[in-house]
Design an enzyme around this catalytic site. Sequence first.
Site, mmCIF file in Angstrom:
data_model
loop_
_atom_site.group_PDB
_atom_site.id
_atom_site.type_symbol
_atom_site.label_atom_id
_atom_site.label_comp_id
_atom_site.label_asym_id
_atom_site.label_seq_id
_atom_site.Cartn_x
_atom_site.Cartn_y
_atom_site.Cartn_z
ATOM 1 N N ARG A 144 12.621 41.488 43.611
ATOM 2 C CA ARG A 144 13.890 41.194 44.304
ATOM 3 C C ARG A 144 14.499 42.495 44.816
ATOM 4 O O ARG A 144 14.584 43.473 44.079
ATOM 5 C CB ARG A 144 14.857 40.498 43.343
ATOM 6 N N ARG A 163 24.678 43.520 39.776
ATOM 7 C CA ARG A 163 23.655 43.026 40.689
ATOM 8 C C ARG A 163 24.032 43.375 42.129
ATOM 9 O O ARG A 163 24.933 44.181 42.377
ATOM 10 C CB ARG A 163 23.504 41.514 40.513
ATOM 11 N N LYS A 212 24.356 40.084 33.014
ATOM 12 C CA LYS A 212 24.491 40.396 34.441
ATOM 13 C C LYS A 212 25.964 40.470 34.843
ATOM 14 O O LYS A 212 26.832 39.827 34.239
ATOM 15 C CB LYS A 212 23.764 39.341 35.266
ATOM 16 N N LYS A 233 28.213 40.357 38.511
ATOM 17 C CA LYS A 233 28.095 40.087 39.949
ATOM 18 C C LYS A 233 29.403 40.389 40.652
ATOM 19 O O LYS A 233 30.469 39.968 40.196
ATOM 20 C CB LYS A 233 27.690 38.631 40.179
ATOM 21 N N CYS A 277 17.323 26.460 44.807
ATOM 22 C CA CYS A 277 16.644 27.607 44.202
ATOM 23 C C CYS A 277 15.131 27.398 44.293
ATOM 24 O O CYS A 277 14.663 26.290 44.535
ATOM 25 C CB CYS A 277 17.081 27.758 42.754
ATOM 26 N N CYS A 333 9.308 29.786 38.740
ATOM 27 C CA CYS A 333 10.415 30.156 37.860
ATOM 28 C C CYS A 333 10.178 29.628 36.452
ATOM 29 O O CYS A 333 9.999 28.419 36.256
ATOM 30 C CB CYS A 333 11.744 29.637 38.397
ATOM 31 N N CYS A 338 17.268 23.998 37.129
ATOM 32 C CA CYS A 338 17.761 24.160 35.769
ATOM 33 C C CYS A 338 19.260 24.410 35.824
ATOM 34 O O CYS A 338 19.820 24.600 36.907
ATOM 35 C CB CYS A 338 17.025 25.308 35.058
ATOM 36 N N CYS A 345 21.512 29.043 40.062
ATOM 37 C CA CYS A 345 21.286 30.113 41.031
ATOM 38 C C CYS A 345 21.678 29.733 42.457
ATOM 39 O O CYS A 345 22.068 30.595 43.239
ATOM 40 C CB CYS A 345 19.819 30.548 40.990
#
Length: 637
Positions: free
Chosen positions: A77, A146, A230, A232, A453, A459, A498, A502
């Site tokens: 990524r 991120r 994370k 953001k 996603c 994934c 899930c 995302c």
Amino acid sequence: MVKSAPPPIASRKPSKVEGLKERSNFLREPVATEILEDTTHFSEDAVQILKFHGSYQQDNRDNRVKGQEKDYQFMLRTKNPGGYVPPQLYLVLDRLADEYGNHTLRATTRQGFQLHGILKKNLKAAIAAIIKSMGSTLGACGDLNRNVMAPPAPFKNKLEYQYAWEYANNIAELLTPQTGAYYEIWLDGEKAISAEENPEVKAARQRNGTGTIFHDAEEPIYGTYYMPRKFKACVTVPGDNSIDLYTQDLTLVVITNDEGELAGFDVFAGGGLGRTHNKEETFARTADPICYVAKEDVYDLVKAIVATQRDYGDRTDRRHARLKYLIHDWGVDKFRLVVEEYFGKPVEPFKPLPEWKYRDFLGWNEQGDGKLFLGISIDNGRIKDEGNFQLKTALREIVEQYNLPIRLTGNHDAILYDIEPDNKQAIEEILNSRGVVTNPGQIDQLARYSMACPALPTCGLAITESERAIPGFLERIHTLLDKVGLKNEHFVVRMTGCPNGCARPYMAELGFVGSAPESYQVWLGGSPDQTRLAEAYIDRLHINDLETFLEPIFVFFKKSRKKGESFGDFCNRVGFEAIREFANSYKPRTVGGVGKARHRITVRDDVYDVLKEAADRQGKSMTDLVDEALKLYLKAE
């Protein structure tokens, strides 16, 4: 006030990942050792540290064979503040996708790119090529800041957009890991040639006195343990919600004075969407207004917020580790007081803002300096060549021929900009010849505003399909809307495989969240401009029951909506109780009075509740469960 480690929590041990970070020697090991080994994959410990370098180890579940090793491959990524991708970087990514990847590029919902299908033996060469082309993967994943988002529209005559891009870059620079591990591992210690670091940002990173940094440390802001999870961030302008500002840990909103000059920023904090099914202590949350900060103090305030989360965020339970949980547990007022301690002085009151609107900037637009930009819709962000549709080839031809930069959007679309008006027709012809539609009016409107996603097969968290499933879902929704007399209706549909969210399904008007194989939790009631959380309406809907489930809701919407009311606003206004009541008494329609109608039977409320619980437990639809039970009962009779 100097902080050095998370506050001790009686009888609770830090999570395993905290120990891995501590032993990694600032993200070096065990990645540095294992990248040299002739194996197809990394150890579990190395996989956790590898994330900080911008890569996830995956396996292609479509290729699993019993008794054989998993089909290990890696996702890379990129980190592109504000979605900016220079032409030379785009061309390298395009080449790497063919040379080492699966021949596609995936634009993400955070304005970066993902490469899928890279083998371990090619990982170093791929990352090195990205770095040498003025790109980076450092911090695109892992427990740190991120990619910093910003509105993608390249308006050259609107100063507020220029400020948003500038400060997205600066905040990204401020919070970039300072460890030498990245260049040691992927470039053998050779630091890539890059633009000179902003001296103001560099000074701000080292400035201390209130506990925001660790003195004489390799990571002055992050320390040994980095962040609990994370983090953001985004920078936007008043009214522009093209970046889902309420879903971010930290949002800065540009505030200008009467002359249009930058004065400071409104600050939101505490958004985040990741959650876990059947664990009520995890939840999606929208950000809260916190304060206003003058431009000269913005870096110190960002550091104060990061330090508060760094030192007080939950390091024992990774499901409870995001900033949203800290603010939820403390309340905004306590959070603000602690931030002020790190900031060194009281913060200023939040300033009034206009209503937020979502825009995707598709089609041809003037950028304000005589040049043009072109927003291109990309289905689920997947840039590929498939049959007569050859978006990947078309973009490569255009970037090669006209040396155009790209801005990726928060809706996984792409904007080509700095286009000379004389080149408009030629670019249009390249795209049209490759099957790419450029007129927003000709784009399917449900698909235009949808997101999904990647999910299966790569994934590791995916419970069910998403990117591969949503085109079929949208087609079936179209057919159903046409059937009930809502042919031209469209709304925001988002899907994830899930509950981690995302593609941000919890802000959608209609959200599908993978809950079991071929089944989804359904969320309703988000707003078209992504300013309100949706709510879970049903925990498990099997894909075979999509039409039966949605038809009564759409009919109720048609009959009872207010003029101009969107689907999400309608669901939020009338409430779930009214929707359920209508759906329970609804008799299915047939087209033109003919066709196969679904027979319906009514059960008592207490039986319905038991049936629903059993269906959820067994991962089946209630229809299938009743059908099986009745067949067994009648057979016994």
